[in-house]
Design an enzyme around this catalytic site. Structure first.
Site, PDB file in Angstrom:
ATOM      1  N   GLU A 107       0.812  -1.222   0.000  1.00  0.00           N
ATOM      2  CA  GLU A 107       0.000   0.000   0.000  1.00  0.00           C
ATOM      3  C   GLU A 107       0.847   1.275   0.000  1.00  0.00           C
ATOM      4  O   GLU A 107       0.313   2.364  -0.116  1.00  0.00           O
ATOM      5  CB  GLU A 107      -0.943   0.064   1.203  1.00  0.00           C
ATOM      6  N   GLY A 108       2.162   1.159   0.153  1.00  0.00           N
ATOM      7  CA  GLY A 108       3.015   2.332   0.337  1.00  0.00           C
ATOM      8  C   GLY A 108       3.308   2.614   1.794  1.00  0.00           C
ATOM      9  O   GLY A 108       3.918   3.636   2.117  1.00  0.00           O
TER      10      GLY A 108
END
Length: 335
Positions: A304-305
């Site tokens: 997701e970062g």
């Protein structure tokens, strides 16, 4: 990178009110940031993370612990602000953008969502090409467009995130292809598959790699064995590189996209900062190939970062090192 500014920043670093190398690796990070920005005292403001999302036909091989519909469900969660990336971004002064380049199913209009669906998921990379070269090009351009928006809206450092059930299989195939590694070196458990799932992942990657031939360009390789969001991530980093921004890496799938960008533009490596070291075994090989040291090592494996965004406050802190007083400025005696 400005070598003259790097030298000036190093000279200042040696005169700051601290023992030599007392701030360890952060000093190297500070010097790199100064050289990237072309000023001895670098400044980092708001960050941005573009979460690229797409589905993967290779899930038909039984390579994931979660069903394909989770990709779309998690994108909706991002848009509602309920995911880990949303919460970490709030803490890190980071804007979140979501890019749909290949999610199966329709998504509602949302100001934080860029709809650039190339196709509803890739084809099964274990059975044939994941996408056409033209589709890969469109995914790359979509990533560039998303990055341009983030930069236009004030991003001073840029990260990519990923969402796609099955994408660690595609990331493993792409990494193995770009770095010349065997499947065993790069295939991990992803969302938590058991021994049988791990065996199927390795087989899927091996079958994909067997179709490659010498002389294929990086984007051709990505079209054969990669994922739409992985190619989009390459576009995100290429655009950030051309804008001169510091670029923060997340985990295994995101770094696979960054490897693709690096193969297309080798100078991009100087702009990369490894946010963290993932639990996925292939991530270490990726970072070694790029010559990068991770800022954090927290046993993360979410994607997701999240790891990139967690590192953003650390990068801002590193930039502030060169704003410290020198011994002369502070009137402090040197040892």
């Amino acid at each position: 990178m400005d070598p003259e500014v790097f030298a000036q920043a190093r000279l200042r670093m040696d005169q700051l009110t601290k023992p030599p190398r007392a701030l360890g690796y952060l000093e190297e990070v500070a010097l790199r940031l100064a050289a990237l920005q072309g000023r001895v005292k670098p400044e980092l403001g708001r960050g941005a993370v573009v979460v690229a999302a797409a589905d993967h036909g290779v899930v038909a091989e039984g390579v994931s612990a979660y069903p394909q519909e989770v990709t779309r469900q998690m994108v909706l969660n991002f848009l509602r602000g309920g995911a880990a990336i949303n919460q970490f971004a709030l803490a890190a002064d980071c804007a979140v953008y979501v890019l749909d380049v290949g999610v199966v199913g329709e998504l509602p209009d949302h100001p934080g969502l860029l709809k650039r669906k190339v196709r509803p998921g890739t084809a099964n990379l274990a059975q044939g090409p994941a996408m056409t070269p033209e589709e890969a090009e469109r995914a790359l351009l979509a990533g560039r467009e998303a990055a341009r928006r983030a930069i236009a809206e004030g991003a001073t450092l840029l990260a990519a995130g990923d969402m796609g059930i099955g994408n660690t299989t595609a990331a493993a195939a792409l990494t193995a292809a770009l770095l010349g590694l065997p499947p065993e070196a790069v295939v991990g458990r992803g969302t938590g598959v058991g021994e049988e799932g791990l065996r199927r992942k390795r087989q899927a990657v091996a079958r994909a790699l067997a179709r490659l031939h010498p002389g294929m360009g990086p984007l051709e390789v990505a079209a054969e064995v990669g994922g739409l969001e992985l190619v989009a991530i390459a576009g995100i980093y290429l655009e950030g590189y051309e804008a001169g921004l510091p670029l923060v890496l997340d985990g295994f799938p995101v770094t696979a996209g960054a490897l693709l960008a690096w193969k297309m533009a080798p100078g991009l490596r100087d702009h990369l900062f490894a946010g963290h070291l993932s639990r996925e075994p292939g991530h270490r090989h990726q970072l070694e190939a790029l010559g990068l040291r991770p800022l954090l090592d927290l046993d993360l494996a979410l994607g997701e970062g999240t790891g990139a965004v967690l590192a953003m406050p650390l990068l801002r802190a590193a930039a502030r090192i060169l704003h410290m007083a020198t011994f002369q400025e502070a009137g402090v005696s040197r040892g």
